[in-house]
Design an enzyme around this catalytic site. Sequence first.
Site, short mmCIF file in Angstrom:
data_model
loop_
_atom_site.label_atom_id
_atom_site.label_comp_id
_atom_site.label_asym_id
_atom_site.label_seq_id
_atom_site.Cartn_x
_atom_site.Cartn_y
_atom_site.Cartn_z
N ASP A 53 -5.17 -16.35 7.67
CA ASP A 53 -6.44 -15.74 7.26
C ASP A 53 -7.62 -16.66 7.60
O ASP A 53 -7.44 -17.86 7.84
CB ASP A 53 -6.38 -15.44 5.76
CG ASP A 53 -7.26 -14.27 5.35
OD1 ASP A 53 -8.14 -13.88 6.15
OD2 ASP A 53 -7.07 -13.76 4.24
N ASP A 67 -9.69 -5.08 5.40
CA ASP A 67 -9.40 -5.16 3.96
C ASP A 67 -9.58 -3.80 3.31
O ASP A 67 -9.19 -3.61 2.16
CB ASP A 67 -10.36 -6.17 3.29
CG ASP A 67 -9.78 -7.58 3.30
OD1 ASP A 67 -8.66 -7.76 3.83
OD2 ASP A 67 -10.44 -8.49 2.78
#
Length: 762
Positions: free
Chosen positions: A511, A581
């Site tokens: 990430d 997301d």
Amino acid sequence: MPKSISAQVLPACLRSVLIIRGGISMTKPSAKSELIEVSSNPLTFHLHNSQVSYVLGVEDENILAHHYYGKAVDHYSNLRRYPRLMRHFAPSPEDIETRDFSLSTLPQEFPGAGGADYREPGIVVQFPNGSRTVNFTYDSYTISDGKPQLAGLPATFAQEYEAQTLTVKLVESDAQLELYLSYTIFRDLPVITRSTRVKNLGQQPVQVQRLVSFSLDSPDNELNLLQLNGRYAQERNVTIEPLNTGIKILDSKRGASGHTQNPFCALIDPHATEFSGEVFGFCLVYSGSHKSIIQMDGYNQVRIQMGINDQNFEWWLEPQKSFQSPEAVLVHSEQGLNSMSQSFHELFLNHLMKSKYSHQTRPILLNNWEATYFNFDEKKLQDIIASSHDLGIEMFVLDDGWFGERDAPNSSLGDWVVDRKKLPNGLKPLSDYCHNLDMKFGLWFEPEMISVKSKLYQNHPDWVLEVPGQRRSIDRSQFVLNLGRAEVRDYLLERMSYIIEHADLDYIKWDMNRNMTEVYDAKLSASEQGEVSHRYILGLYDLLERLTDKYPDILFESCSGGGGRYDAGMLYYMPQTWTSDNTDAIARLKIQYGTSLVYPVVSMGAHVSAVPNEQTGRMTPLRTRGLVASSGDLGYELNPLNLLENERQEVKLQVKWYKAHRRLIQFGKLYRLQNPFETTRAAWMFVSDDKKEAVAMYFNIFSEASSPLHMLNFVGLDPSQKYSINGKYTAYGSELMQIGIYPLTQNDGDFDSAVFELKAVE
Ligand code: GLA
């Protein structure tokens, strides 16, 4: 060794052609290779396969001119040689003083700066005397089979028989620079890749202030510009606009390709659709700040360029040193956007994604992020794993929160040590627990970041990207580590290796949750600060290269707050990306539609989450959530223990169904049928290579009273083949494509969906 035809080894008679001015009539033999045809008189290079042609040639004054890029032609008879037209306010080289030959209008392969071309330069170099004037002329060329790799940068690759590469050497003799333009044509794809390298032959360093990966000029053309823009949780919106006189810039200055502007755009026929019309797609293989410049001049000529963003960019070039641009991929389609996408997908799958998993079906995962956030312990995770296993899920991914003292986003990034308060026995028991259930075990890292509340920060505050003494910008309570520094990369490699080996990992989610600010490195000199951002990206690639080489069995998924770094550079190392997301099924229709324009279905992580949706608050049926997530690499991001019994049964069926269709979806041909950016519906389908099997999905975003009869026409089937549809009725491919079906029945509500399984029958 690649076979190579170089100007140096050609017969003397032909070599003389290579340096002679265009337009002088000579009868010389042609050097011919299979995909790249070279003709003399004047020297012209025709890169072509059965689908695409790209032609460049040497003009008067040894200018390398662009002739043609588009649908394949078998022969090129120099029809696009630039006509000598009298132009005013169009300077010409002094020694041929004429008013009908000027760089200001000539289509060029690589425009210099400071001379007669007032359009955007491809290169800007500052010389020791302060001048920034640089103009290149043709020198020589080489042709080789296959495709050389780019030092330190991800790029497409090809076997010797799959592609050929033309490298044209240009020189700026006054300034002692060489420029190498690289063109690779793939044998079976309408694809040309381009990149540029500049070399300093002088005695003193020079500063490169811009070097685009490619520059492409086209004559008067009516074109629309298609781009993928967006924001966090709403990535890759498809926007189409007419091109107009002036300059349009699409860029990222974030130190990452970014949520807001994907490093891709296309010039398209204004009437182009998914299945018709000419389309030119351009994609940069780079994960940092990028810039696309699209300029239309007063003659309606269009110049498009792509490369590293030149804002705050400067690169010192010492004598004898080179600077290599990232690669750009140029895809041509004469059958609309869908065919362009299929070419990108095929290229990326076969010639870019180097992971051993690129052609393997991907496991169905359960990620605990939206299920637990930071609040978990070993028992809770084991219960989630056991419950996931019962659903048929194949991999458990432990997301953020397992390391340091990470109970909130404000601490511990950089401390890649297991949090013994949450997991007193470490990660291994969890990994064993998964493996004993025949499941895989994956883990989240955010290697490029550092929290102030961390041991790493206490020990190495100077590893942060910052301007010492100046106020810093903080985002998500974290700062960016300077990956341009070798010691930072070595630390990360050591820490990650330890965890990978001790926890026996199968998968890593990599990430990156903020973008660069205060881009500065106190270890570099004042004049080197323009290099920091690109050095970071080179450092990132170096770390990824070492890590993926060391652990080829780990499946890597790239992520940056969802799809904030969804680009071809990252795909080279990591064969899948967390698309967004935003897990809301309806929002995902647009996000996945836009993403699929360039990136393969199998690269798109897509998860079913709980409702109301975390990001939008929307309630959508589990069936629709399942179908949308089944349009990529299916996963679940919810607590399976919270599912009601009927939901559990439905999820079990989804998982079973996906397993049965996974290869078709992940590796079949994608056809986008209905566009959620244009209608209140979306549809797409996946067709097997042999056209014997297909799955189509239809989504009704908003229902209407007294709804018109919306049809769904399939694409990509065999017209003469009979198919069964959901095992209920049969019809021929031609009917299904030409006439179509009514996809939904009556009173279909908002967010309803339908799936059609097509199977060839006798
Ligand atoms: C980012 C990712 C999410 C999740 C969180 C964890 O936002 O995109 O999927 O991993 O970080 O902090």
